[in-house]
Design a protein around this motif. Sequence first.
Motif, short mmCIF file in Angstrom:
data_model
loop_
_atom_site.label_atom_id
_atom_site.label_comp_id
_atom_site.label_asym_id
_atom_site.label_seq_id
_atom_site.Cartn_x
_atom_site.Cartn_y
_atom_site.Cartn_z
N LEU A 1 24.24 18.78 17.63
CA LEU A 1 23.36 17.55 18.10
C LEU A 1 21.75 18.18 17.70
CD1 LEU A 1 24.06 16.19 21.78
CD2 LEU A 1 24.15 15.23 19.56
N TYR A 2 21.10 17.38 16.95
CA TYR A 2 19.77 17.59 16.50
C TYR A 2 18.81 16.42 17.14
CZ TYR A 2 22.10 20.16 12.82
OH TYR A 2 22.80 20.63 11.72
N SER A 3 17.56 16.94 17.50
CA SER A 3 16.94 16.12 17.93
C SER A 3 15.30 16.26 17.33
CB SER A 3 16.86 15.78 19.33
OG SER A 3 15.76 17.02 20.15
N ARG B 1 21.36 21.76 18.95
CA ARG B 1 22.36 22.40 20.02
C ARG B 1 23.89 22.34 19.42
NH1 ARG B 1 18.52 24.09 21.50
NH2 ARG B 1 17.47 23.75 23.56
N ASP B 2 24.49 23.59 19.30
CA ASP B 2 25.83 23.60 19.06
C ASP B 2 26.62 22.63 20.06
OD1 ASP B 2 25.33 24.88 16.80
OD2 ASP B 2 25.97 26.95 17.65
N THR B 3 27.59 21.90 19.57
CA THR B 3 28.58 21.14 20.55
C THR B 3 29.80 21.04 19.92
OG1 THR B 3 28.58 19.12 21.70
CG2 THR B 3 27.61 19.02 19.56
N GLY B 4 30.54 20.19 20.41
CA GLY B 4 32.00 19.72 19.91
C GLY B 4 32.31 18.45 20.25
N MET B 5 33.34 18.05 19.78
CA MET B 5 33.77 16.43 19.96
C MET B 5 34.06 16.32 21.48
SD MET B 5 34.39 14.67 17.16
CE MET B 5 35.78 13.49 17.70
N THR B 6 34.19 17.58 22.31
CA THR B 6 34.31 17.17 23.72
C THR B 6 33.26 17.55 24.54
OG1 THR B 6 35.07 19.59 23.78
CG2 THR B 6 36.88 17.93 23.31
N ASN B 7 32.21 17.99 23.99
CA ASN B 7 31.08 18.21 25.04
C ASN B 7 29.64 17.85 24.48
OD1 ASN B 7 30.63 20.23 23.27
ND2 ASN B 7 30.57 21.87 24.81
N VAL B 8 29.82 16.61 23.61
CA VAL B 8 28.51 16.10 23.13
C VAL B 8 27.69 15.71 24.51
CG1 VAL B 8 27.58 14.10 22.05
CG2 VAL B 8 29.63 15.28 21.14
N ALA B 9 28.48 14.79 25.56
CA ALA B 9 27.48 14.40 26.56
C ALA B 9 26.74 15.63 27.26
CB ALA B 9 28.50 13.73 27.48
N ASP B 10 27.33 16.88 27.63
CA ASP B 10 26.77 17.89 28.05
C ASP B 10 25.38 18.44 27.59
OD1 ASP B 10 29.04 17.74 30.12
OD2 ASP B 10 30.07 19.40 28.89
N ALA B 11 25.47 18.56 25.96
CA ALA B 11 24.29 18.75 25.45
C ALA B 11 23.24 17.84 25.14
CB ALA B 11 25.11 19.34 24.15
N LEU B 12 23.80 16.75 25.35
CA LEU B 12 22.83 15.63 25.15
C LEU B 12 21.45 15.80 25.97
CD1 LEU B 12 22.19 12.78 23.67
CD2 LEU B 12 23.22 11.76 25.56
#
Length: 170
Positions: free
Chosen positions: A135-137, A148-159
């Motif tokens: 995720l980039y912002s 933030r590094d993330t994956g398909m399963t924890n995108v919401a956690d990193a949001l």
Amino acid sequence: MQTGACIFSSTDQRMKKHLALLVGLSMSCAGALAGSVEGPYVIWYNMAARPALVDQQVRQYLNSQAAKDNCFDNGAIMFMRDKPAIPAELIAAALYRKEQAAIKRLSALLKKPFKDMDEGFDGIVVYADNGKARLYSLTTGARKVVKRDTGMTNVADALCSVMPMITRAP
């Protein structure tokens, strides 16, 4: 006996300072609420190879109580479908390669009014899975890209960790 007034002895100087601080803070908060804006208003761009899966996860999270408790209150809006067109190359140059000229250009685009929004957006959040899921912002007006590094399963956690701040004027 006086009524409606606070009486302090000379030994209560510390209490006097704390009360003055409390009164000052409450007055500044009262004024801030009167002229506050809701938000943040954020653009969501999904640059994944299979965007539907990530979009579904983000929508579910944004409509959950966990999102409201953690970082995304009722005044925040994430524009996922109805959003201004921003070229993918500009996003790549600004967020992936962190080119300062592209960051300035992207920030200027975010500030432009869009539909009924006079003040533009507070920022952009981009999901990309080019090599590694991230995720980039970018917060409007800022020069620093958050990643933030993330994956398909924890995108919401990193949001929540990449959510731009409110930058629009009240």
